[in-house]
Design a protein around this motif. Structure first.
Motif, PDB file in Angstrom:
ATOM      1  N   THR A   1      48.038 -27.725  57.739  1.00  0.00           N
ATOM      2  CA  THR A   1      48.250 -29.160  57.497  1.00  0.00           C
ATOM      3  C   THR A   1      48.389 -29.948  58.801  1.00  0.00           C
ATOM      4  O   THR A   1      48.429 -31.173  58.777  1.00  0.00           O
TER       5      THR A   1
ATOM      6  N   GLU B   1      54.075 -19.026  55.423  1.00  0.00           N
ATOM      7  CA  GLU B   1      54.642 -20.373  55.551  1.00  0.00           C
ATOM      8  C   GLU B   1      54.158 -21.048  56.828  1.00  0.00           C
ATOM      9  O   GLU B   1      53.789 -22.226  56.822  1.00  0.00           O
TER      10      GLU B   1
ATOM     11  N   LYS C   1      51.769 -24.471  57.351  1.00  0.00           N
ATOM     12  CA  LYS C   1      52.116 -25.594  58.222  1.00  0.00           C
ATOM     13  C   LYS C   1      51.018 -25.862  59.243  1.00  0.00           C
ATOM     14  O   LYS C   1      50.700 -27.012  59.535  1.00  0.00           O
TER      15      LYS C   1
END
Length: 85
Positions: free
Chosen positions: A70, A63, A67
């Motif tokens: 991006t 996860e 993040k």
């Protein structure tokens, strides 16, 4: 006939020494087997719990990695918004 010559010896006292050692050997082997069984089962329980924690950690890392991937796009979008104002 009540003299000591007619006394029947106790079987416990006449037990050969090697039979006593066989008993102690069996007790020792059984105790060692129980100990080793506990160690092995404890190892597998620890391994199962560790695997579960590792999977949870890997999900969190994945996860965070998404993040971070991006983040450059978000920075470019923020710069464009700053230029437009």
């Amino acid at each position: 006939m009540t003299g000591t010559a007619n006394h029947i010896p106790d079987n416990e006292l006449m037990r050969p020494w090697y039979r006593q050692w066989q008993l102690w050997l069996m007790v020792s082997v059984c105790a060692l087997g129980v100990f080793i069984g506990g160690v092995v089962s404890g190892y597998f329980m620890f391994r199962a719990e560790s695997l579960q924690r590792t999977e949870q950690r890997d999900k969190k890392v994945e996860e965070i990695q998404k993040k971070l991937d991006t983040l450059p796009e978000q920075l470019k979008a923020a710069e464009k918004e700053g230029e437009n104002k």
